[in-house]
Design a protein around this motif. Structure first.
Motif, PDB file in Angstrom:
ATOM      1  N   TRP A 167     -27.294 -10.803   2.978  1.00 26.61           N
ATOM      2  CA  TRP A 167     -26.786  -9.451   2.746  1.00 26.61           C
ATOM      3  C   TRP A 167     -25.358  -9.296   3.248  1.00 26.61           C
ATOM      4  CZ3 TRP A 167     -25.323  -6.885   7.112  1.00 26.61           C
ATOM      5  CH2 TRP A 167     -25.892  -7.290   8.325  1.00 26.61           C
ATOM      6  N   VAL A 168     -24.946 -10.125   4.214  1.00 27.63           N
ATOM      7  CA  VAL A 168     -23.552 -10.087   4.665  1.00 27.63           C
ATOM      8  C   VAL A 168     -22.648 -10.728   3.618  1.00 27.63           C
ATOM      9  CG1 VAL A 168     -21.925 -10.823   6.442  1.00 27.63           C
ATOM     10  CG2 VAL A 168     -24.219 -10.090   7.092  1.00 27.63           C
ATOM     11  N   ARG A 169     -23.097 -11.854   3.056  1.00 24.78           N
ATOM     12  CA  ARG A 169     -22.305 -12.514   2.011  1.00 24.78           C
ATOM     13  C   ARG A 169     -22.124 -11.600   0.809  1.00 24.78           C
ATOM     14  NH1 ARG A 169     -25.623 -16.929   3.426  1.00 24.78           N
ATOM     15  NH2 ARG A 169     -26.914 -16.627   1.573  1.00 24.78           N
ATOM     16  N   ASN A 170     -23.156 -10.826   0.489  1.00 23.92           N
ATOM     17  CA  ASN A 170     -23.079  -9.942  -0.671  1.00 23.92           C
ATOM     18  C   ASN A 170     -22.125  -8.772  -0.453  1.00 23.92           C
ATOM     19  OD1 ASN A 170     -24.960 -11.554  -1.944  1.00 23.92           O
ATOM     20  ND2 ASN A 170     -26.718 -10.290  -1.335  1.00 23.92           N
ATOM     21  N   ARG A 171     -21.736  -8.548   0.782  1.00 21.29           N
ATOM     22  CA  ARG A 171     -20.823  -7.444   1.082  1.00 21.29           C
ATOM     23  C   ARG A 171     -19.420  -7.943   1.418  1.00 21.29           C
ATOM     24  NH1 ARG A 171     -23.319  -2.587   1.637  1.00 21.29           N
ATOM     25  NH2 ARG A 171     -25.586  -2.580   1.887  1.00 21.29           N
ATOM     26  N   GLU A 172     -19.072  -9.115   0.957  1.00 20.85           N
ATOM     27  CA  GLU A 172     -17.754  -9.668   1.250  1.00 20.85           C
ATOM     28  C   GLU A 172     -16.644  -8.777   0.701  1.00 20.85           C
ATOM     29  OE1 GLU A 172     -14.692 -11.942   2.621  1.00 20.85           O
ATOM     30  OE2 GLU A 172     -16.811 -11.986   3.176  1.00 20.85           O
ATOM     31  N   ALA A 173     -16.855  -8.220  -0.496  1.00 18.88           N
ATOM     32  CA  ALA A 173     -15.841  -7.336  -1.074  1.00 18.88           C
ATOM     33  C   ALA A 173     -15.625  -6.110  -0.191  1.00 18.88           C
ATOM     34  CB  ALA A 173     -16.257  -6.903  -2.482  1.00 18.88           C
ATOM     35  N   GLU A 174     -16.704  -5.622   0.384  1.00 14.13           N
ATOM     36  CA  GLU A 174     -16.592  -4.468   1.273  1.00 14.13           C
ATOM     37  C   GLU A 174     -15.822  -4.824   2.541  1.00 14.13           C
ATOM     38  OE1 GLU A 174     -20.128  -2.931   3.376  1.00 14.13           O
ATOM     39  OE2 GLU A 174     -19.765  -1.087   2.251  1.00 14.13           O
ATOM     40  N   LEU A 175     -16.063  -6.008   3.074  1.00 16.62           N
ATOM     41  CA  LEU A 175     -15.328  -6.448   4.257  1.00 16.62           C
ATOM     42  C   LEU A 175     -13.840  -6.601   3.950  1.00 16.62           C
ATOM     43  CD1 LEU A 175     -17.647  -9.123   5.933  1.00 16.62           C
ATOM     44  CD2 LEU A 175     -17.054  -6.863   6.795  1.00 16.62           C
ATOM     45  N   GLN A 176     -13.535  -7.142   2.782  1.00 15.01           N
ATOM     46  CA  GLN A 176     -12.135  -7.288   2.393  1.00 15.01           C
ATOM     47  C   GLN A 176     -11.464  -5.926   2.253  1.00 15.01           C
ATOM     48  OE1 GLN A 176     -12.096  -9.678  -1.153  1.00 15.01           O
ATOM     49  NE2 GLN A 176     -12.646 -11.565  -0.083  1.00 15.01           N
ATOM     50  N   MET A 177     -12.189  -4.968   1.688  1.00 17.20           N
ATOM     51  CA  MET A 177     -11.654  -3.618   1.577  1.00 17.20           C
ATOM     52  C   MET A 177     -11.396  -3.023   2.960  1.00 17.20           C
ATOM     53  SD  MET A 177     -12.659  -0.179   1.943  1.00 17.20           S
ATOM     54  CE  MET A 177     -14.438  -0.156   1.730  1.00 17.20           C
ATOM     55  N   ALA A 178     -12.334  -3.233   3.878  1.00 16.96           N
ATOM     56  CA  ALA A 178     -12.168  -2.722   5.238  1.00 16.96           C
ATOM     57  C   ALA A 178     -10.959  -3.359   5.914  1.00 16.96           C
ATOM     58  CB  ALA A 178     -13.434  -2.988   6.053  1.00 16.96           C
ATOM     59  N   GLU A 179     -10.759  -4.644   5.683  1.00 13.95           N
ATOM     60  CA  GLU A 179      -9.593  -5.325   6.257  1.00 13.95           C
ATOM     61  C   GLU A 179      -8.295  -4.756   5.701  1.00 13.95           C
ATOM     62  OE1 GLU A 179     -10.936  -9.821   7.469  1.00 13.95           O
ATOM     63  OE2 GLU A 179     -10.591  -9.413   5.353  1.00 13.95           O
ATOM     64  N   ARG A 180      -8.273  -4.483   4.387  1.00 18.52           N
ATOM     65  CA  ARG A 180      -7.065  -3.909   3.789  1.00 18.52           C
ATOM     66  C   ARG A 180      -6.789  -2.519   4.354  1.00 18.52           C
ATOM     67  NH1 ARG A 180      -9.067  -6.322  -1.026  1.00 18.52           N
ATOM     68  NH2 ARG A 180      -9.977  -4.348  -1.707  1.00 18.52           N
ATOM     69  N   GLN A 181      -7.831  -1.714   4.451  1.00 21.88           N
ATOM     70  CA  GLN A 181      -7.641  -0.370   4.994  1.00 21.88           C
ATOM     71  C   GLN A 181      -7.177  -0.429   6.445  1.00 21.88           C
ATOM     72  OE1 GLN A 181     -11.378   1.718   4.164  1.00 21.88           O
ATOM     73  NE2 GLN A 181     -10.348   2.780   2.500  1.00 21.88           N
ATOM     74  N   LEU A 182      -7.725  -1.367   7.190  1.00 23.35           N
ATOM     75  CA  LEU A 182      -7.323  -1.501   8.585  1.00 23.35           C
ATOM     76  C   LEU A 182      -5.863  -1.938   8.688  1.00 23.35           C
ATOM     77  CD1 LEU A 182      -8.942  -1.007  11.150  1.00 23.35           C
ATOM     78  CD2 LEU A 182      -9.275  -3.461  11.348  1.00 23.35           C
ATOM     79  N   LEU A 183      -5.435  -2.801   7.772  1.00 20.20           N
ATOM     80  CA  LEU A 183      -4.035  -3.221   7.751  1.00 20.20           C
ATOM     81  C   LEU A 183      -3.122  -2.035   7.458  1.00 20.20           C
ATOM     82  CD1 LEU A 183      -1.830  -5.393   7.786  1.00 20.20           C
ATOM     83  CD2 LEU A 183      -2.319  -5.809   5.352  1.00 20.20           C
ATOM     84  N   PHE A 184      -3.512  -1.194   6.496  1.00 16.20           N
ATOM     85  CA  PHE A 184      -2.706  -0.012   6.191  1.00 16.20           C
ATOM     86  C   PHE A 184      -2.656   0.936   7.388  1.00 16.20           C
ATOM     87  CE2 PHE A 184      -4.165  -0.842   1.616  1.00 16.20           C
ATOM     88  CZ  PHE A 184      -3.047  -1.616   1.352  1.00 16.20           C
TER      89      PHE A 184
END
Length: 348
Positions: free
Chosen positions: A217-234
């Protein structure tokens, strides 16, 4: 509340691991103390860390046990035995880069001096057995009981940082525009706290990604993690520009009241977007940005058209508007529809 829940689950898992480890050791007729020590330190924030550090702690504990047996054979139960066993274990583990297991190995080495009286070789292998039990039990408990899941904490943290950044943005501009002599020290402290919170959230994302190899279930949410990383960068870039605003000299700002009101209205709308992400309106955002951009170019023209000698530093109005336009761009990327879409697809 988040911190309490996290610590509470660690406490429960540690207690379960201790109980099971001690029970198994007593069933074998082995002293449980060494296994319990190993079990306590093996409950890591992630299962992946438990496994990785467990692979280091096992050989480290074996080294500590071996030194304890060796020096007991030479000197018996004497002060020099404790000293040499501890020092030799520390040196060997450091030399072999077994730093994650150094503490457990040293404690094991010192504790063994007190309990070993005969059958040194058998005692050595029993120590290896108890260490193995502690490692396996604690890792299994960490994996099966309250499996580490930081998704909710990550999303809540990002939302919290966004809300606090919005409130600070509004307060900072209100001070700049209408109370230029105010002390912005409190705002600087808020920026520092935002930075700390961003660092913590980055660590949570790292923890969550570490679990990808163990939990589908963590692997299936990789896109969500990437989105969170982008938002955190912003948000990190936003924090940088907020800090830059606090360093702008506030004296001699020559905006009219109408211009100040226009800027404050745009900032308030921007702050509301950060505080209430669900109501973000891209078209409204662009409309406000157009007003600020027009004012920016008008100010630029007035500077170049001035008869006075061109200054070596940008006027404060120029810098403030530049930072505001940059923040507008960051907020627009923060609410990038593609990122939101990726997160929703990851939940399916």
């Amino acid at each position: 509340m988040r911190s309490f829940r996290f610590n509470g689950s660690r406490i429960v898992k540690t207690g379960i691991a201790i109980f099971l480890t001690a029970t198994i050791c007593l069933w074998f007729g082995w002293p449980p103390v060494f296994a319990v020590i190993t079990a306590i330190v093996t409950i890591e924030p992630t299962v992946s860390d438990s496994i990785k550090k467990g692979l280091v702690r096992f050989p480290a504990s074996a080294i500590g046990s071996a030194f304890a047996v060796f020096f007991i054979t030479l000197f018996g139960n004497a002060p020099i035995t404790y000293t040499l066993a501890a020092v030799a274990t520390i040196l060997a583990c450091s030399r072999l880069n077994l730093h994650a297991g150094l503490l457990v190995a040293t404690l094991t080495s010192v504790a063994m001096v007190e309990v070993i009286h005969d059958n040194f070789l058998i005692s050595f292998f029993i120590r290896l057995g108890t260490t193995t039990i502690g490692l396996l039990v604690s890792t299994a408990v960490n994996m099966l009981v309250f499996p580490p899941n930081y998704r909710t904490d990550i999303l809540k943290s990002i939302q919290s940082i966004s809300e606090r950044a919005g409130s600070m943005l509004e307060h900072t501009f209100r001070t700049i525009l209408f109370d230029g002599d105010a002390n912005l020290q409190e705002d600087r402290e808020i920026v520092k706290r935002l930075t700390t919170e961003i660092r913590k959230t980055e660590k949570l994302i790292h923890f969550q990604r570490d679990e990808a190899s163990l939990y589908p279930w963590v692997r299936n949410r990789e896109a969500e993690l990437q989105m969170a990383e982008r938002q955190l960068l912003f948000l990190h870039n936003l924090e940088f520009h907020l800090d830059a605003l606090l360093r702008v000299p506030l004296h001699d700002i020559e905006w009219t009241k109408a211009e100040r009101d226009l800027i404050m209205h745009a900032v308030t709308a921007l702050a509301d977007d950060l505080r209430h992400s669900t109501s973000y309106d891209h078209e409204k955002h662009q409309h406000q940005l157009k007003k600020i951009t027009d004012l920016f170019w008008e100010n630029s023209k007035s500077v170049t058209a001035s008869d006075a000698m061109h200054p070596t530093l940008f006027p404060p109005e120029f810098t403030i508007l530049y930072e505001l336009i940059t923040i507008y761009d960051l907020v627009d990327k923060f609410f990038d529809p593609d990122s939101v879409k990726a997160a929703r697809e990851a939940e399916i």
